[in-house]
Every structure is written in C-alpha cells, then in structure tokens.
Design an enzyme around this catalytic site. Structure first.
Site, PDB file in Angstrom:
ATOM      1  N   HIS A   4      39.861  40.472  39.945  1.00 19.04           N
ATOM      2  CA  HIS A   4      39.603  41.969  39.297  1.00 19.04           C
ATOM      3  C   HIS A   4      39.539  42.855  40.363  1.00 19.04           C
ATOM      4  O   HIS A   4      38.984  42.731  41.654  1.00 19.04           O
ATOM      5  CB  HIS A   4      37.958  41.579  38.748  1.00 19.04           C
ATOM      6  CG  HIS A   4      37.495  42.728  37.931  1.00 19.04           C
ATOM      7  ND1 HIS A   4      37.418  44.365  38.178  1.00 19.04           N
ATOM      8  CD2 HIS A   4      37.638  42.912  36.634  1.00 19.04           C
ATOM      9  CE1 HIS A   4      37.346  45.127  37.093  1.00 19.04           C
ATOM     10  NE2 HIS A   4      37.316  44.115  36.114  1.00 19.04           N
ATOM     11  N   ARG A  57      45.585  44.177  35.491  1.00 17.98           N
ATOM     12  CA  ARG A  57      44.627  44.181  36.513  1.00 17.98           C
ATOM     13  C   ARG A  57      45.743  43.494  37.721  1.00 17.98           C
ATOM     14  O   ARG A  57      45.086  43.799  39.093  1.00 17.98           O
ATOM     15  CB  ARG A  57      43.680  43.214  36.167  1.00 17.98           C
ATOM     16  CG  ARG A  57      42.716  43.666  35.305  1.00 17.98           C
ATOM     17  CD  ARG A  57      41.873  42.637  34.918  1.00 17.98           C
ATOM     18  NE  ARG A  57      40.688  43.173  34.237  1.00 17.98           N
ATOM     19  CZ  ARG A  57      39.510  42.520  33.456  1.00 17.98           C
ATOM     20  NH1 ARG A  57      39.535  41.332  33.596  1.00 17.98           N
ATOM     21  NH2 ARG A  57      38.619  43.211  32.836  1.00 17.98           N
ATOM     22  N   HIS A  95      38.022  36.564  39.745  1.00 21.54           N
ATOM     23  CA  HIS A  95      37.467  36.811  38.447  1.00 21.54           C
ATOM     24  C   HIS A  95      37.517  36.008  37.308  1.00 21.54           C
ATOM     25  O   HIS A  95      36.594  35.721  36.686  1.00 21.54           O
ATOM     26  CB  HIS A  95      37.757  38.271  38.203  1.00 21.54           C
ATOM     27  CG  HIS A  95      36.798  39.018  36.922  1.00 21.54           C
ATOM     28  ND1 HIS A  95      35.779  39.180  36.865  1.00 21.54           N
ATOM     29  CD2 HIS A  95      37.557  39.402  35.560  1.00 21.54           C
ATOM     30  CE1 HIS A  95      35.561  39.395  35.723  1.00 21.54           C
ATOM     31  NE2 HIS A  95      36.495  39.715  35.061  1.00 21.54           N
ATOM     32  N   ARG A 106      45.735  37.978  32.632  1.00 24.64           N
ATOM     33  CA  ARG A 106      44.694  38.057  31.499  1.00 24.64           C
ATOM     34  C   ARG A 106      44.734  39.535  31.118  1.00 24.64           C
ATOM     35  O   ARG A 106      44.264  40.304  32.248  1.00 24.64           O
ATOM     36  CB  ARG A 106      43.501  37.477  31.469  1.00 24.64           C
ATOM     37  CG  ARG A 106      42.617  37.901  30.289  1.00 24.64           C
ATOM     38  CD  ARG A 106      41.102  37.132  30.426  1.00 24.64           C
ATOM     39  NE  ARG A 106      40.469  37.809  31.620  1.00 24.64           N
ATOM     40  CZ  ARG A 106      39.496  38.649  31.560  1.00 24.64           C
ATOM     41  NH1 ARG A 106      39.745  39.668  30.264  1.00 24.64           N
ATOM     42  NH2 ARG A 106      38.775  39.105  32.378  1.00 24.64           N
TER      43      ARG A 106
END
Length: 544
Positions: free
Chosen positions: A245, A291, A352, A387
């Site tokens: 993250h 991300r 993350h 993701r």
C-alpha cells in the site's frame, strides 16, 4: 496416542473476517458451523480496511466499466471470467450486507446529482476506478463490516465461535487422500491441540503480509491458510504479487496505521517535504494511478532524495470536509501532533495485500474435496498482478456466498465417519529457547523486506531463498522436539509462504504489476499466472 478433545460440525470455517463470517451467516440456517478465530472474533484484517467496497450503484456507472477498470489495474493477468463474476454479483452482495445493518454513508439524491433512489449512498472514488463506486462507512468501513457481521453471528444458535484457537494442520481422509475431513487446532487458552471433525472446511485466514518487516496488516496475517493448503497438496498461484500500500502513516508511534486511498480520491496530493507534487511524472493518472505504480513512485523518490518518507496533502480542502469524511484518520493524526487540515501527512509504502493464494474455482473449491478457500487466502483470478482498491472486501463476500451455495447443495450427500488420530505430544517437551523463534522471526521479516520487496533482483531473490532454506531447517527441527506455540506455528507458516513468494518471483522473467525485477524490466507478450503444485515436491512451473 494420547487422548485429545474432539469437536464435530458440518462446516469448519478457519478465520473470522468478512469472508469467514459471511460464509457462516449464509450457512447457519442449513447446518452446524464452527468459526475458528486466532484472536478475538473482532480482530483481523477486515477490521483495519478503511476505504470501502466497490460496487456499481450509480446509474452513470456500469458492471462492464468495473470489469475493465479491474482488468487494467491487474496489468494483464486478471481472469476476465473471475472479474465479471465478482463485479456482476457486487450489488446483490452489498444489499445482503445492508440488510444486516451495514451503515454505509448516505446522502440525498439531490446532493448526488442523480435521480435514482439508490443515490442515498455516498460513493467515493479511488485509484484505478473510472467512476465513483466505493460504498463506505466514513474512513473505517472494515471496522463497520466486522461489527455488523459479528453482531449477526454471535447469537445464532447454529454458529459456534472458537476464539483464541490456531489451526495447526488440515486432516486428510485415510481412505480418500484427495479429501479433507477436519483439522488439528491449538487451544491457546489451554495450550493443547484438539481435533475438529468436519464434513467441509473453509479457509478464510486472510493474507501473509506479516512476512514483511513493514506492513499495514495486524499480527494475525501470517499466511496460515496458504501454508496449510500447500502442505496437503493444493496448488498456489501468483504469490510474487504482494501489494504494498503506497500510504501508511510514517510515525514511530503509529505502527501499521493505514492512510486510506480515499484521501487521494477526494483530492489529496502526494508531494515532497517542500510541497512539490510528483505523481504526474510517473503516470498520466497522477495520484489516482493504481497502487503498484504509486508505491514504486514513492519508493523511487525516497531513494532518489535519501528521504525517510513522502507526504500526502489534503489541507487545501475545507476543514469540516476533512473531519467529516476522514474522522478516524483525523483523530489518529491529531493524537500524534499532526493536523491534516493544516499540514501534509508523512507516508511510506508497506506490505498490504497478497494477490496470490490457494487456487480455487468460482465455487471457492480448492484442489481437494471438501476444502474451500475464500477471501485473501484464495487465488480466484480477480486481482491479477495488482489488486484494484476496494475489491478485497467485495471478493470476500461474493465468494463466501458462492461457497455457501455449493456447500448447501452437498449437505445431503452420504457421509462416512472415519477415525482420526489424536494429536501425540508424548515425545516433545516445553521449550526453554523461545528466543530462537523470536530471532528467526525478525530475520525472516527483515530480509524479505530487503530482498523481496517493492524492487527485486535475481541476486536478492537467491539470497532470500538461501536464508529461507536454513531457517526452515532450524524450525522443522524445533517443531519436531518442542510443543507448539503461537509464535512457532506462525513462523512455520510464514517460512512456507516466504518460500512460495520467492519461488514464484524467480519464475517470472518480467516486471509486471506488483512484481518489479531490475534484471527483467520488460513485459512479456503473453503473460500467464505462476502456478506452483504442492502434490509433488519441486513440481513447479508456469501454467496458463
């Protein structure tokens, strides 16, 4: 063999986050369910998810748009079928959650400039999304989801909560080696291993980001389900894609505190200490890039400037807007002397989310009969190489529903009860060398961060693999001589997961999404998932 406590149920669910509790609720009217929680029932990664859940509720949005955004963020490795399966079921699953009292933020239809009756939900936007489609509960959506589900399950007569229990290993049938019939579990209060016999077992243990020194995850995220499934012969896939993250709070007193991507969705800018914005130099989407791109950009700028952190600035927004939409982050920052309405927040990337996991189909079935995997522990093909924000809690609930539907259809099948060996501790003793576990634990997390982090090289991966092999040998010897403990069980599992991450990373001869290798900076023309087979030692390879 020593006698041990044995429990029985129709479905054993290992894990008590959004995936596990959703599955329990869906099954509870049909059978007896045990939910195993390693800590308190309210603890887990779900609780710490801030941003929200992606679902198409806006009339200007569409399922196909959600699909295309997810495919784009996944950098060419998502399974389109899995993405469409998830996005098309998102709205119904959110309506199911709302029926249990999930308090998504609401606004009037006039405020949302829409004529639809469903405009009462305040929808925000996050990185990678082309529309506002994130349902949220202020900036603490995960905590609200967890509380909603806990309240629903804790008084249900068919749901039995086993708190402070570690799963040790899955139990295979003695007559059908391709079937699971239960699990050995460690009662942390009694410090003894017990047996849970179950017709079906569902892994809902979350991810494995605790394998890294810096992580946004709680302590329970130690890859238990992935490691247990691998030991009994399940395939795992895409373990090289661990998401970092981009924005965790950088402060010595703020361990693991996440700064939600929704801040950037509402206009926050990443910048240097002097306020200079930099994301536009890395991607045309700027601060709303996916991300993997944002995390690498921050990492690059920190190394280029020799800086300890970068900064996230939303102070140009009205103070009341910031406090209303991000009350949890505002309170946390103020407690540390940071006023986000007036100054930028210091941030760094941190491990993350595990995009890979145990291979499943759309019914959440694994390679072994009676064994399911849902949520972050599973590889469904949804996330690909990266993701997209707010698809994680969505995946938990969608595939919990899918697993429940499949299990319910099988409840009437003939079931043969067979003997299970009790756990034997007659040849082991209590350890007086717990310091060995602690030392190995810290060493693993440090070299995984240094060698298998945001940027990798072949040499770094080789060094990590060598250290993992030595530590595994030590821990295996320790495991065979001493009674189990929480730290020993978690270290054993984390070493297995670390090995799988490195092996997958070594097989990917390109840089894609969350996997960036300086020795292979280019993209392959025809990428495929990295799939490792647990059936035969060393039988690994790329598979379409």
């Amino acid at each position: 063999m020593q006698a041990s406590v044995e429990h029985q149920c129709d479905v054993l669910i290992i894990g008590s986050g959004a995936a596990g509790l959703s599955l329990a609720l869906k099954l509870a009217e049909h059978c007896q369910v045990i939910v195993l929680s390693k800590s308190d029932i309210s603890e887990g990664s779900t609780k710490y998810a801030q941003g929200g859940i992606a679902a198409v509720f806006d009339e200007d949005d569409s399922i196909e748009s959600h699909v295309e955004d997810t495919l784009d963020a996944g950098a060419g490795l998502c399974d389109r079928g899995a993405v469409h399966f998830t996005a098309s079921r998102a709205k119904a699953c959110m309506q199911w959650l709302i029926k249990f009292g999930m308090p998504f933020d609401q606004i009037s239809a006039q405020e949302n400039e829409s004529t639809t009756t469903e405009a009462r939900f305040h929808l925000t936007r996050e990185g990678g999304h082309s529309h506002r489609r994130i349902l949220h509960s202020a900036d603490a959506t995960g905590a609200a989801v967890q509380l909603t589900l806990v309240e629903a399950v804790k008084h249900h007569p068919n749901i039995h909560l086993f708190q402070r229990y570690n799963a040790v290993d899955l139990i295979k049938s003695s007559t059908d080696k391709n079937a699971i019939i239960g699990a050995y579990v460690w009662n942390r209060k009694r410090e003894s291993v017990e047996v849970i016999r179950s017709r079906f077992v569902a892994l809902a243990t979350g991810g494995a980001s605790k394998v890294y020194q810096y992580t946004s995850n709680p302590d329970v995220s130690s890859g238990d389900g992935i490691a247990m499934a691998w030991r009994v012969g399940c395939r795992v896939a895409n373990m090289e894609f661990n998401q970092f993250h981009p924005t965790c709070l950088y402060h010595p007193e703020a361990r693991n505190f996440l700064i939600t991507e929704a801040l950037r969705g509402e206009g926050a800018k990443l910048c240097h200490a002097d306020g200079t914005a930099f994301m536009q130099r890395f991607d045309e989407r700027g601060d709303l890039a996916p991300r993997d791109i944002v995390a690498r950009a921050i990492d690059f700028e920190m190394k280029r400037l020799g800086a300890d952190c970068m900064y996230l600035d939303i102070s140009h927004k009205p103070s009341d807007f910031i406090v209303k939409h991000f009350p949890n982050i505002y309170r946390k920052c103020r407690s540390l002397g940071i006023d986000m309405t007036r100054q930028a927040i210091p941030v760094v990337p941190a491990a993350h989310y595990s995009c890979g996991g145990v291979v499943t189909d759309f019914d959440a079935k694994t390679d072994l009969d009676n064994l399911y995997a849902i949520g972050e522990v599973a590889y469904t093909g949804l996330h690909g190489a990266n993701r997209m924000a707010s698809n994680s809690l969505l995946e938990c609930i969608v595939f919990a529903h899918a697993a429940a539907d499949h299990i319910i259809q099988r409840l009437d099948e003939k079931h043969v009860i067979e003997p299970i060996n009790a756990w034997d501790e007659s040849q082991v003793s209590n350890s007086d060398e717990e310091v060995i576990i602690q030392h190995n634990w810290h060493e693993l997390r440090l070299f995984m961060w240094d060698y298998v982090g945001i940027v990798r090289t072949n040499k770094r991966l080789e060094r990590a693999q060598h250290r993992i092999a030595l530590l595994k040998q030590e821990v295996d010897e320790y495991y065979s001589h001493f009674k189990v403990s929480n730290n020993l069980l978690e270290l054993r599992n984390l070493l297995t997961v670390a090995d799988l991450i490195v092996r997958c990373a070594q097989q990917r001869k390109e840089s894609r999404g969350l996997h960036y290798n300086l020795d292979y900076p280019e993209l392959l023309a025809n990428p495929v998932p990295t799939i490792l087979s647990g059936k035969t030692t060393g039988n690994t390879g790329l598979s379409a």
